[in-house]
Design a protein around this motif. Sequence first.
Motif, PDB file in Angstrom:
ATOM      1  N   CYS A 191     -11.587   1.113  10.982  1.00  0.00           N
ATOM      2  CA  CYS A 191     -12.487   2.252  11.151  1.00  0.00           C
ATOM      3  C   CYS A 191     -13.820   2.201  10.420  1.00  0.00           C
ATOM      4  CB  CYS A 191     -11.622   3.530  11.161  1.00  0.00           C
ATOM      5  SG  CYS A 191     -10.948   3.654   9.486  1.00  0.00           S
ATOM      6  N   MET A 192     -13.693   1.791   9.235  1.00  0.00           N
ATOM      7  CA  MET A 192     -14.736   2.004   8.591  1.00  0.00           C
ATOM      8  C   MET A 192     -15.478   0.686   8.135  1.00  0.00           C
ATOM      9  SD  MET A 192     -12.291   2.147   4.971  1.00  0.00           S
ATOM     10  CE  MET A 192     -11.090   0.999   4.756  1.00  0.00           C
ATOM     11  N   PHE A 241     -15.042  -1.067   0.154  1.00  0.00           N
ATOM     12  CA  PHE A 241     -14.165  -0.776  -1.244  1.00  0.00           C
ATOM     13  C   PHE A 241     -13.835   0.393  -1.234  1.00  0.00           C
ATOM     14  CE2 PHE A 241     -12.153  -2.456  -4.836  1.00  0.00           C
ATOM     15  CZ  PHE A 241     -12.338  -3.754  -4.282  1.00  0.00           C
ATOM     16  N   TRP A 292       0.867  -1.283  -0.129  1.00  0.00           N
ATOM     17  CA  TRP A 292      -0.044  -0.078  -0.096  1.00  0.00           C
ATOM     18  C   TRP A 292       0.773   1.303   0.072  1.00  0.00           C
ATOM     19  CZ3 TRP A 292      -5.721   0.506   0.400  1.00  0.00           C
ATOM     20  CH2 TRP A 292      -5.792   1.874   0.726  1.00  0.00           C
ATOM     21  N   GLN A 309       0.564   1.951   7.784  1.00  0.00           N
ATOM     22  CA  GLN A 309      -0.190   2.648   6.567  1.00  0.00           C
ATOM     23  C   GLN A 309      -0.641   3.760   7.114  1.00  0.00           C
ATOM     24  OE1 GLN A 309      -4.395   2.826   4.928  1.00  0.00           O
ATOM     25  NE2 GLN A 309      -3.933   0.826   5.295  1.00  0.00           N
ATOM     26  N   GLY A 333     -12.813   2.543   0.523  1.00  0.00           N
ATOM     27  CA  GLY A 333     -11.522   3.188   1.201  1.00  0.00           C
ATOM     28  C   GLY A 333     -10.611   1.830   1.068  1.00  0.00           C
ATOM     29  N   ASN A 381      -4.245   0.192  14.317  1.00  0.00           N
ATOM     30  CA  ASN A 381      -4.785  -0.893  13.830  1.00  0.00           C
ATOM     31  C   ASN A 381      -4.161  -1.181  12.477  1.00  0.00           C
ATOM     32  OD1 ASN A 381      -5.871   1.596  12.901  1.00  0.00           O
ATOM     33  ND2 ASN A 381      -7.991   0.599  12.199  1.00  0.00           N
ATOM     34  N   TYR A 382      -3.686   0.061  11.895  1.00  0.00           N
ATOM     35  CA  TYR A 382      -2.690  -0.095  10.647  1.00  0.00           C
ATOM     36  C   TYR A 382      -1.385   0.735  11.081  1.00  0.00           C
ATOM     37  CZ  TYR A 382      -6.479  -2.281   8.193  1.00  0.00           C
ATOM     38  OH  TYR A 382      -7.462  -3.093   7.667  1.00  0.00           O
TER      39      TYR A 382
HETATM   40  C1  LIG Z   1      -5.331 -10.615 -10.420  1.00  0.00           C
HETATM   41  C2  LIG Z   1      -5.843 -10.096 -11.889  1.00  0.00           C
HETATM   42  C3  LIG Z   1      -7.037  -9.183 -11.998  1.00  0.00           C
HETATM   43  C4  LIG Z   1      -7.514  -8.310 -10.969  1.00  0.00           C
HETATM   44  C5  LIG Z   1      -8.023  -8.724  -9.670  1.00  0.00           C
HETATM   45  C6  LIG Z   1      -8.445  -7.743  -8.520  1.00  0.00           C
HETATM   46  C7  LIG Z   1      -9.184  -6.611  -8.961  1.00  0.00           C
HETATM   47  C8  LIG Z   1      -8.294  -8.173  -7.257  1.00  0.00           C
HETATM   48  C9  LIG Z   1      -8.953  -7.484  -6.342  1.00  0.00           C
HETATM   49  C10 LIG Z   1      -8.645  -8.021  -5.173  1.00  0.00           C
HETATM   50  C11 LIG Z   1      -8.995  -6.978  -3.985  1.00  0.00           C
HETATM   51  C12 LIG Z   1     -10.567  -6.628  -4.026  1.00  0.00           C
HETATM   52  C13 LIG Z   1      -8.330  -7.002  -2.919  1.00  0.00           C
HETATM   53  C14 LIG Z   1      -8.855  -6.240  -1.442  1.00  0.00           C
HETATM   54  C15 LIG Z   1      -8.281  -5.485  -1.124  1.00  0.00           C
HETATM   55  C16 LIG Z   1      -8.505  -4.779   0.130  1.00  0.00           C
HETATM   56  C17 LIG Z   1      -7.749  -3.743   0.675  1.00  0.00           C
HETATM   57  C18 LIG Z   1      -6.684  -3.211  -0.042  1.00  0.00           C
HETATM   58  C19 LIG Z   1      -7.963  -3.217   2.055  1.00  0.00           C
HETATM   59  C20 LIG Z   1      -7.457  -2.152   2.399  1.00  0.00           C
HETATM   60  C21 LIG Z   1      -8.014  -1.619   3.878  1.00  0.00           C
HETATM   61  C22 LIG Z   1      -7.417  -0.728   4.338  1.00  0.00           C
HETATM   62  C23 LIG Z   1      -6.666   0.469   3.467  1.00  0.00           C
HETATM   63  C24 LIG Z   1      -8.164  -0.204   5.740  1.00  0.00           C
HETATM   64  C25 LIG Z   1      -7.996   0.995   6.151  1.00  0.00           C
HETATM   65  C26 LIG Z   1      -8.455   1.381   7.367  1.00  0.00           C
HETATM   66  C27 LIG Z   1      -8.698   2.540   7.798  1.00  0.00           C
HETATM   67  C28 LIG Z   1      -8.337   3.788   7.259  1.00  0.00           C
HETATM   68  C29 LIG Z   1      -9.232   2.816   9.244  1.00  0.00           C
HETATM   69  O1  LIG Z   1      -8.978   1.886   9.992  1.00  0.00           O
HETATM   70  C30 LIG Z   1      -7.379  -8.951 -13.393  1.00  0.00           C
HETATM   71  C31 LIG Z   1      -8.961  -9.468 -13.358  1.00  0.00           C
HETATM   72  C32 LIG Z   1      -7.535  -7.409 -13.486  1.00  0.00           C
HETATM   73  C33 LIG Z   1      -6.747  -9.696 -14.495  1.00  0.00           C
HETATM   74  C34 LIG Z   1      -6.170 -10.862 -13.861  1.00  0.00           C
HETATM   75  C35 LIG Z   1      -5.351 -11.011 -12.694  1.00  0.00           C
END
Ligand SMILES: CC1=C(/C=C/C(C)=C/C=C/C(C)=C/C=C/C=C(C)/C=C/C=C(C)/C=C/C=C(\C)C=O)C(C)(C)CCC1
Length: 533
Positions: free
Chosen positions: A262-263, A413, A81, A137, A415, A133-134
């Motif tokens: 948080c979210m 999503f 990140w 980040q 966030g 928590n993070y």
């Molecule tokens: C891999 C291939 C492709 C694409 C794949 C995709 C789009 C995969 C998506 C994966 C996902 C949805 C991952 C989830 C990510 C979650 C994240 C980054 C969470 C972050 C959390 C945060 C920032 C938390 C923050 C907390 C806070 C602010 C407060 O407490 C293709 C389909 C494009 C091509 C083939 C291969």
Amino acid sequence: MAAKDATLPQFEATALDLIPKVASAARGTFRTHKTKKVQWRIVQLRKLYWAIEDFRPRLIAALMHDLHKSEFEAVLTEIDWLLKDCMFMIKHLNDFAKDEKLGSPAVPITYSMMNFRTRKEPLGAVLIIGPYNYPLQLLLAPLIGAIGAGCTAVLKPSELTTACAMVVKEMIETRLDRSAFTVVNGAIPETNALLAEKWDKIFFTGSDVVGKIVAKKAAETLTPVCLELGGKNPAFVTKNANLALAARRLLWGKTHNSGQVCMSQNYVLIDKQVVPAFTEFLKVAYKDMFPDGAKASPDLGRIVNARHFHRIKKMLDDTKGKVVMGGEVDEAELYIEPTAVLVSSTDDSMIKEESFGPIFALYPVNSLDDALNVAASVHRTPLSLYTFGSKSENERVLNEMTSGGATLNDSFFHGSVNTVPFGGVGDSGWGSYRGKASFDCFTHFRTIAETPSWADKILRVRYMPYDMSKMRLLARLTTPKPNFDRSGSIVRGFSYWVKLIFGLGASSAKGALFRWLLLLAVNYLLKASRAAR
Ligand SMILES: CC1=C(/C=C/C(C)=C/C=C/C(C)=C/C=C/C=C(C)/C=C/C=C(C)/C=C/C=C(\C)C=O)C(C)(C)CCC1
Ligand SMILES: NC(=O)c1ccc[n+]([C@@H]2O[C@H](COP(=O)([O-])OP(=O)(O)OC[C@H]3O[C@@H](n4cnc5c(N)ncnc54)[C@H](O)[C@@H]3O)[C@@H](O)[C@H]2O)c1
């Protein structure tokens, strides 16, 4: 990527008497103006990129030590990140930092000779206070904004994540320009000593309780603050939702980082007709994610410490609701099972407190009206909201209830992408950051005008002795006439019809020009084709 051989330092608070010196050094370095050079900032960002990369094994080990965070989540939401954040800022910094010309419509054509522009100035020496928590980040993403903007910074990591705090200190102070970027470790006394110093901005991420302490202290010296706080975030599930998908996605929101997000949703307002089906889908999703049970899963993190474990456990102990999924707790491991509780009152502990853990409430409602009323009474300005329903139901939820950010048909999503702006509203936060917003957050947008000497002939009208006849001429040239009456309706007077006819119905001068050019081109082509025949 293996973190086994990494050594983690013991936590050590920064000596209190050093803190004024650290703050003074940050202010002093800013006054040297070296941070204003964009190339210097880019070099610092490049150094930060490689520092994070080189410290990767120790950062992963520290996250495992402090939060039992899996390597998967450590890479996805903390290390990679931040690398992406560095790359984004490096790539776009020249663009973000350059002066922007101010033209029409902000500057009327009559003042166009004055070269109005916006200069992006760094705010100065800033303080960044992070939560647990993070721990990487949420401390270093604001730093990337501060470096990009040209500020100096002092960081105060959470003292609850001790290993991360110490590794970050070593990483920042050995790899970046130490005269500009330092880390102070400690708890309340050290934070209070930092807050007693004069900063040009304070960026705080954490609870609303501490947010108020920070805002009050900052107000004493009129220091601007960005507050990234928590909230009691609702999710709406109507009978038109895809229930299986809603259950799986909402469960993800509460298992990721063991719900210490948080979210993530605090409670789900669900149409009472679909409660049984939704509960079954939750159990299916749970089984898919944790085939051997959540406790045995290497992916599920743990609660940060015993205090927070007991805070979350108390919400479960005090509830009058019925546990419909999960419910197991184990203090020795600081383990809380992902848990859903069916409640019947908004006074229930499961709704009244921000869970900030892997537990959430299901609150049955009769209708979307009902759900919106309940949500407004629980927390009018939450950090996030989620809505699973038909297109029109989702649109209605968005229209009728505000939040810092929102995702339709999923958990957080909005966030989860590091370059789109993120922030709260009302009491869930002030200001936003991420992507360009991180640069803006630490930047003063300074308007500059430059009056050419020759223009004094034109501008002479402003000098005393005043002349009302010249004033009237000036007003005629510079003050637009309204095209509306006192009831707010458009007046279709003479000039309206002239503009409509000569503008070929367009609403702007550009549009009119385009229509005229189109008309002339069509006319020319018709003539040319007739001549060819
Ligand atoms: C891999 C291939 C492709 C694409 C794949 C995709 C789009 C995969 C998506 C994966 C996902 C949805 C991952 C989830 C990510 C979650 C994240 C980054 C969470 C972050 C959390 C945060 C920032 C938390 C923050 C907390 C806070 C602010 C407060 O407490 C293709 C389909 C494009 C091509 C083939 C291969
Ligand atoms: N909006 C966001 O981006 C975001 C992100 C993470 C966490 N949060 C919120 O933060 C809370 C959990 O994080 P936390 O427990 O680390 O928050 P916290 O407010 O307890 O601590 C945050 C920081 O404040 C310092 N601090 C604690 N008590 C203090 C005091 N009395 N005086 C001065 N400083 C003090 C801590 O040392 C820490 O660095 C939750 O409410 C969560 O929703 C919000």
